[in-house]
Structures are given as C-alpha cells and as structure tokens.
Design a protein around this motif. Structure first.
Motif, PDB file in Angstrom:
ATOM      1  N   VAL A 180       4.718   0.665  14.687  1.00 22.59           N
ATOM      2  CA  VAL A 180       5.577  -0.368  14.092  1.00 22.59           C
ATOM      3  C   VAL A 180       6.122   0.177  12.774  1.00 22.59           C
ATOM      4  N   ALA A 181       7.458   0.139  12.619  1.00 18.53           N
ATOM      5  CA  ALA A 181       8.082   0.620  11.382  1.00 18.53           C
ATOM      6  C   ALA A 181       8.813  -0.551  10.709  1.00 18.53           C
ATOM      7  N   VAL A 182       8.043  -1.396  10.053  1.00 19.67           N
ATOM      8  CA  VAL A 182       8.563  -2.633   9.434  1.00 19.67           C
ATOM      9  C   VAL A 182       9.411  -3.346  10.477  1.00 19.67           C
ATOM     10  N   GLY A 183      10.710  -3.476  10.292  1.00 22.56           N
ATOM     11  CA  GLY A 183      11.545  -4.167  11.278  1.00 22.56           C
ATOM     12  C   GLY A 183      12.934  -4.354  10.709  1.00 22.56           C
ATOM     13  N   ASN A 215     -17.322  -9.889   9.234  1.00 23.87           N
ATOM     14  CA  ASN A 215     -17.460  -8.956   8.117  1.00 23.87           C
ATOM     15  C   ASN A 215     -17.741  -7.574   8.723  1.00 23.87           C
ATOM     16  N   TYR A 216     -16.760  -6.660   8.577  1.00 23.47           N
ATOM     17  CA  TYR A 216     -16.914  -5.361   9.248  1.00 23.47           C
ATOM     18  C   TYR A 216     -17.940  -4.470   8.562  1.00 23.47           C
ATOM     19  N   ARG A 217     -18.372  -4.847   7.341  1.00 29.83           N
ATOM     20  CA  ARG A 217     -19.468  -4.085   6.713  1.00 29.83           C
ATOM     21  C   ARG A 217     -20.796  -4.514   7.343  1.00 29.83           C
ATOM     22  N   VAL A 228      -6.456 -10.486  -2.160  1.00 30.21           N
ATOM     23  CA  VAL A 228      -6.245 -11.085  -0.842  1.00 30.21           C
ATOM     24  C   VAL A 228      -4.767 -11.457  -0.795  1.00 30.21           C
ATOM     25  N   GLY A 229      -4.028 -10.921   0.178  1.00 30.34           N
ATOM     26  CA  GLY A 229      -2.584 -11.194   0.241  1.00 30.34           C
ATOM     27  C   GLY A 229      -1.824 -10.240  -0.655  1.00 30.34           C
ATOM     28  N   LYS A 230      -0.963 -10.787  -1.519  1.00 29.47           N
ATOM     29  CA  LYS A 230       0.018  -9.957  -2.221  1.00 29.47           C
ATOM     30  C   LYS A 230      -0.167  -9.924  -3.730  1.00 29.47           C
ATOM     31  N   TYR A 277       0.835  -1.205   0.000  1.00 30.66           N
ATOM     32  CA  TYR A 277       0.000   0.000   0.000  1.00 30.66           C
ATOM     33  C   TYR A 277       0.869   1.254   0.000  1.00 30.66           C
ATOM     34  N   ARG A 278       2.033   1.155   0.626  1.00 33.41           N
ATOM     35  CA  ARG A 278       2.993   2.274   0.632  1.00 33.41           C
ATOM     36  C   ARG A 278       3.319   2.760  -0.784  1.00 33.41           C
ATOM     37  N   ASP A 279       3.453   1.805  -1.733  1.00 36.26           N
ATOM     38  CA  ASP A 279       3.803   2.206  -3.099  1.00 36.26           C
ATOM     39  C   ASP A 279       2.714   3.102  -3.690  1.00 36.26           C
ATOM     40  N   GLY A 318      -8.908  -6.666   7.801  1.00 38.94           N
ATOM     41  CA  GLY A 318      -8.829  -6.728   6.341  1.00 38.94           C
ATOM     42  C   GLY A 318      -7.937  -7.874   5.882  1.00 38.94           C
ATOM     43  N   THR A 319      -7.877  -8.057   4.569  1.00 41.16           N
ATOM     44  CA  THR A 319      -7.135  -9.208   4.026  1.00 41.16           C
ATOM     45  C   THR A 319      -6.053  -8.765   3.042  1.00 41.16           C
ATOM     46  N   GLY A 320      -5.440  -7.603   3.319  1.00 42.03           N
ATOM     47  CA  GLY A 320      -4.302  -7.161   2.521  1.00 42.03           C
ATOM     48  C   GLY A 320      -3.032  -7.878   2.931  1.00 42.03           C
ATOM     49  N   GLY A 321      -1.905  -7.390   2.368  1.00 41.01           N
ATOM     50  CA  GLY A 321      -0.639  -8.092   2.532  1.00 41.01           C
ATOM     51  C   GLY A 321      -0.214  -8.300   3.974  1.00 41.01           C
ATOM     52  N   VAL A 322      -0.170  -7.232   4.770  1.00 43.75           N
ATOM     53  CA  VAL A 322       0.294  -7.345   6.159  1.00 43.75           C
ATOM     54  C   VAL A 322      -0.627  -8.270   6.953  1.00 43.75           C
ATOM     55  N   ALA A 368     -16.474 -13.462   0.852  1.00 46.65           N
ATOM     56  CA  ALA A 368     -15.634 -14.322  -0.003  1.00 46.65           C
ATOM     57  C   ALA A 368     -14.177 -14.252   0.459  1.00 46.65           C
ATOM     58  N   LYS A 369     -13.716 -13.054   0.792  1.00 49.01           N
ATOM     59  CA  LYS A 369     -12.341 -12.914   1.289  1.00 49.01           C
ATOM     60  C   LYS A 369     -12.189 -13.625   2.644  1.00 49.01           C
ATOM     61  N   LEU A 370     -13.220 -13.551   3.472  1.00 46.43           N
ATOM     62  CA  LEU A 370     -13.139 -14.202   4.790  1.00 46.43           C
ATOM     63  C   LEU A 370     -13.059 -15.714   4.654  1.00 46.43           C
TER      64      LEU A 370
HETATM   65  N1  LIG Z   1       4.163   0.940   9.621  1.00 48.82           N
HETATM   66  C1  LIG Z   1       4.724   0.106   8.768  1.00 48.82           C
HETATM   67  O1  LIG Z   1       5.874  -0.251   8.895  1.00 48.82           O
HETATM   68  C2  LIG Z   1       3.899  -0.450   7.652  1.00 48.82           C
HETATM   69  C3  LIG Z   1       4.339  -1.556   6.922  1.00 48.82           C
HETATM   70  C4  LIG Z   1       3.505  -2.117   5.960  1.00 48.82           C
HETATM   71  C5  LIG Z   1       2.265  -1.551   5.734  1.00 48.82           C
HETATM   72  N2  LIG Z   1       1.893  -0.453   6.402  1.00 48.82           N
HETATM   73  C6  LIG Z   1       0.556   0.130   6.217  1.00 48.82           C
HETATM   74  O2  LIG Z   1      -0.389  -0.876   6.583  1.00 48.82           O
HETATM   75  C7  LIG Z   1      -1.548  -0.752   5.796  1.00 48.82           C
HETATM   76  C8  LIG Z   1      -1.794  -2.067   5.054  1.00 48.82           C
HETATM   77  O3  LIG Z   1      -0.782  -2.245   4.076  1.00 48.82           O
HETATM   78  P1  LIG Z   1      -0.887  -3.441   3.037  1.00 48.82           P
HETATM   79  O4  LIG Z   1       0.260  -3.282   2.100  1.00 48.82           O
HETATM   80  O5  LIG Z   1      -1.095  -4.718   3.757  1.00 48.82           O
HETATM   81  O6  LIG Z   1      -2.236  -3.013   2.277  1.00 48.82           O
HETATM   82  P2  LIG Z   1      -3.086  -3.756   1.158  1.00 48.82           P
HETATM   83  O7  LIG Z   1      -2.509  -5.082   0.803  1.00 48.82           O
HETATM   84  O8  LIG Z   1      -3.291  -2.779   0.060  1.00 48.82           O
HETATM   85  O9  LIG Z   1      -4.445  -4.004   1.928  1.00 48.82           O
HETATM   86  C9  LIG Z   1      -5.632  -3.448   1.486  1.00 48.82           C
HETATM   87  C10 LIG Z   1      -6.786  -4.122   2.233  1.00 48.82           C
HETATM   88  O10 LIG Z   1      -6.974  -3.533   3.510  1.00 48.82           O
HETATM   89  C11 LIG Z   1      -8.325  -3.733   3.902  1.00 48.82           C
HETATM   90  N3  LIG Z   1      -8.929  -2.500   4.402  1.00 48.82           N
HETATM   91  C12 LIG Z   1      -9.106  -1.341   3.748  1.00 48.82           C
HETATM   92  N4  LIG Z   1      -9.785  -0.482   4.535  1.00 48.82           N
HETATM   93  C13 LIG Z   1     -10.030  -1.128   5.697  1.00 48.82           C
HETATM   94  C14 LIG Z   1     -10.705  -0.787   6.895  1.00 48.82           C
HETATM   95  N5  LIG Z   1     -11.295   0.399   7.069  1.00 48.82           N
HETATM   96  N6  LIG Z   1     -10.757  -1.714   7.872  1.00 48.82           N
HETATM   97  C15 LIG Z   1     -10.175  -2.919   7.728  1.00 48.82           C
HETATM   98  N7  LIG Z   1      -9.543  -3.306   6.609  1.00 48.82           N
HETATM   99  C16 LIG Z   1      -9.464  -2.415   5.622  1.00 48.82           C
HETATM  100  C17 LIG Z   1      -9.081  -4.225   2.666  1.00 48.82           C
HETATM  101  O11 LIG Z   1      -9.280  -5.636   2.833  1.00 48.82           O
HETATM  102  P3  LIG Z   1     -10.759  -6.229   3.021  1.00 48.82           P
HETATM  103  O12 LIG Z   1     -11.507  -5.935   1.753  1.00 48.82           O
HETATM  104  O13 LIG Z   1     -10.521  -7.679   3.269  1.00 48.82           O
HETATM  105  O14 LIG Z   1     -11.371  -5.537   4.187  1.00 48.82           O
HETATM  106  C18 LIG Z   1      -8.101  -3.955   1.537  1.00 48.82           C
HETATM  107  O15 LIG Z   1      -8.238  -4.841   0.467  1.00 48.82           O
HETATM  108  C19 LIG Z   1      -1.300   0.449   4.876  1.00 48.82           C
HETATM  109  O16 LIG Z   1      -1.823   1.614   5.469  1.00 48.82           O
HETATM  110  C20 LIG Z   1       0.204   0.543   4.818  1.00 48.82           C
HETATM  111  O17 LIG Z   1       0.656   1.832   4.506  1.00 48.82           O
HETATM  112  C21 LIG Z   1       2.680   0.113   7.359  1.00 48.82           C
END
Ligand SMILES: NC(=O)c1ccc[n+]([C@@H]2O[C@H](COP(=O)([O-])OP(=O)(O)OC[C@H]3O[C@@H](n4cnc5c(N)ncnc54)[C@H](OP(=O)(O)O)[C@@H]3O)[C@@H](O)[C@H]2O)c1
Length: 337
Positions: free
Chosen positions: A283-286, A211-213, A329-331, A41-43, A169-173, A196-198
C-alpha cells in the motif's frame, strides 16, 4: 515567512528553522497559509536516513501532512476559491485510478517540498477540501496516515460490515484503521505494547485487544478470538518483524495491507502466503480520489482524528523527538502560526 528545511539526514537535529521568501502561485496554483502539520513515522525515517523511497535533501521543507487556508489564487484556478480550508494530497501526481509510476517522486516532504512552513504553493489538483467538522489540527492528520488506512481497508478488497480487521500498535495509521473499520460496522482486534494504550483503543472502536508483549505469539490470540478462522483484513504496519504472524492471523482469502517497516525480522517465506491463501498487497498511501471518498465517510460518521499532543511551530524538533519516543496514541500535530 518562517519554515523548516533539511539538507542532511542528521537524526533529530535534521530540521533547521529558516526565513524564506513567501512563494507566489503561478498559473493553476494556489497559495495556502499552512495552519497545522502532523507527523508520520516516515518523517523520522527520512531524518534517520532510512527512508526507502525517493527523497531530495536539497533544502527540503519536511513533512507531508498539513492543512491550511487558501489565501491567493493563480491565474486560471477553477477548483478552489480564496478562504477554502484544504489539505495537500500525499503524492501530488496520483489523483485517481491505478497507482502512477511517479508516486514517490511527487510525494510532499520527501522528493518535493512539504508543509512545515507558514506558506506553501500547490497545484490546484494537489489539494482536497477539509471536512467541515474538523479543525486545522485534525485535518492535518489525514493526508498520509488516514488515506493509507483507508486504502488498506478499501483499495483492493473493500471492507464489509461484520468482517474482522486486525490492527498492529496504536500509531497514526493503526488508530485511523480502528476508527474507519469501526464506523464500517466491522469487528476490530487491536494490538499494542501497552495495556494503557489498549484501553484508549477500546474507547475509539476496538472490540478486542491483545498486548503483543504479554502475548508474543499474538497470532494464536487472534485465532482464539476468531474461533480459529482468522481475520479478513490486517493493517500491517510492522513489516518483516510482524508479517509472518500477520499472515498466520489471516483467514484463507483474506487481505494483508502491507504498509510499514516498524519492526525488523527475517526474510518472509513465500510458502506462508501460499499456505494461508491470502492476499499480501503493498500500500502506497493512496490517490486524491480515495482521500475524497474517505473524507465523505469521515464527515458522515463524524469521525474525529485522535490527536495525542499539539506542539507549537518553534517546538517542531521536540515534536519529532516525541514521535521517536513512541509513547503517543494516534497523531502528533504541530500548530503553525
Ligand atoms: N506504505 C505507506 O504508504 C505508508 C503510509 C503511512 C505509514 N507507513 C508506515 O507505517 C508504519 C506506521 O506509521 P505511523 O506513522 O502510523 O507510525 P507511528 O504513529 O510512529 O506508530 C508508532 C507505533 O507503532 C507501534 N509499533 C511499533 N513497533 C511495533 C511492532 N513491532 N508491532 C506492532 N506495533 C508496533 C507502537 O505502538 P504500540 O506501543 O501501541 O504498540 C508505536 O507507538 C511506519 O513504518 C510507516 O513508515 C507506510
């Protein structure tokens, strides 16, 4: 060599395909032929001009997360040999221990050049060896997303078997957090916008899902599922839009790993933290050390990163658009070469 670069935050049109001279490794450096990159998401935040930390948009090669093989060694290199399969560490200066002051100033694909290129030079200290069971595409998903999830779970208050972890949510982290917590013998409660993602989240380790919606007051569901106690850890990727409910979901003395900014909301009332007696930690990655600890665990448990889609190198802007669409979902991964 072919590479992408960006000189302005122009949304989904930010990345330009260019030809550049292939770099040569200097003393203590290695040349890596990049084989895959994965998006965070950072990109997207960087392309949208919304990234809150250091960036340098002077012909920046974007993207932090990538994997490849070492094809040339500079003088004096001791940690690696030619042919080794490696991934770059997110912050090139944070090798272990307490967070270094220049963490963001040495972050790939932000303040310094990243990995969306056919070749990249790294200091030998800025790399880790990939787990043997992972492909380049899988290995490329680890540096930011997986290490962040690991840091949230182990960086301050190490997760213990039998504890409960809440993921958002079901993004990368979040998907890495589900997989790592499941492997640790923890109970995982996962949320998502989509049933479906769940269903997918359950397949790779979530014990319960919300499902938070359908449940906008999802912290109440968390309390129902935990018998009113709350969870031990929250992997908090939402930010101000979700943090009050995450804090309300946490048991006294529990830990909220504050990671992301996906959801906008109001300022946080500090009394909520006091009332919950929980720890809210940024948390800043690691560091590299955590990346290596995590890789040992990933290898031991045979964890396979969840890849939603793989795009070709020429399709990198389309991959970025797919990330913005948030149906994954994931990466999301880009194959290089
Ligand atoms: N601090 C750090 O070191 C660090 C490192 C990595 C990432 N991040 C941050 O962490 C966040 C996630 O990054 P990512 O790369 O994993 O993102 P990503 O893969 O783009 O994840 C996007 C997913 O997040 C979920 N989402 C969106 N809005 C939401 C909400 N209001 N409540 C719950 N889930 C929600 C959605 O999944 P669903 O449709 O399943 O809900 C969406 O598909 C970003 O803000 C990113 O900048 C920070």
């Amino acid at each position: 060599m072919r590479a992408y670069e960006m000189s302005a935050a122009a949304g989904l049109d930010s990345w330009k395909s260019v030809e550049r001279p292939t770099p040569e490794p200097g003393r203590g450096q290695v040349l890596v032929r990049m084989r895959a990159a994965s998006l965070n998401y950072r990109d997207l935040l960087i392309c949208q001009g919304r990234y809150p930390f250091a960036i340098n948009l002077d012909r920046l090669i974007p993207v932090s997360d990538g994997a490849g093989e070492i094809v040339a060694l500079g003088e004096g290199v001791r940690r690696f040999q030619g042919g080794e399969r490696v991934a770059g560490i997110f912050s090139q200066s944070w090798l272990g221990g307490a967070q270094v002051a220049d963490t963001w100033q040495t972050a790939l694909g932000g303040a310094i050049d990243g990995v969306l290129t056919e070749y990249q030079v790294f200091d030998e200290d800025g790399l880790v060896v990939l787990p043997d069971h992972l492909s380049f595409e899988e290995g490329a998903t680890l540096p930011c997303a997986a290490v962040t999830a690991w840091n949230a779970l182990y960086g301050l208050k190490p997760l213990r078997a039998g504890e409960t972890v809440l993921t958002l949510g079901t993004g990368g982290v979040s998907v890495f957090a589900i997989q790592l917590a499941h492997a640790a013998g923890a109970r995982v409660i996962a949320t998502s916008s989509s049933d479906a993602k769940l269903a997918k989240a359950r397949a790779f380790g979530a014990n319960e899902t919300i499902n938070y919606r359908a449940h906008p007051d999802w912290e109440q569901e968390v309390h129902r599922l935990t018998g009113g106690t709350g969870v031990d850890h929250v992997v908090e990727v939402g930010g101000t839009g979700t943090l009050p409910r995450s804090i309300a979901s946490t048991r006294p003395g529990g830990h909220v790993g504050l990671i992301g900014l996906l959801a906008q909301g109001e300022a946080i009332d500090p009394l909520a933290i006091l009332g919950a007696s929980c720890i809210v930690r940024g948390v800043a990655v690691g560091p590299r050390e955590m990346f290596e600890d995590m890789n040992r665990s990933i290898a031991l448990h045979g964890i396979k990163p969840v890849i939603d889609r793989v795009f070709g190198f020429e399709e990198a802007p389309t991959a970025l658009a797919a990330l913005a669409e948030a149906s994954h979902v994931g990466k999301i991964v880009i194959r290089i070469g």
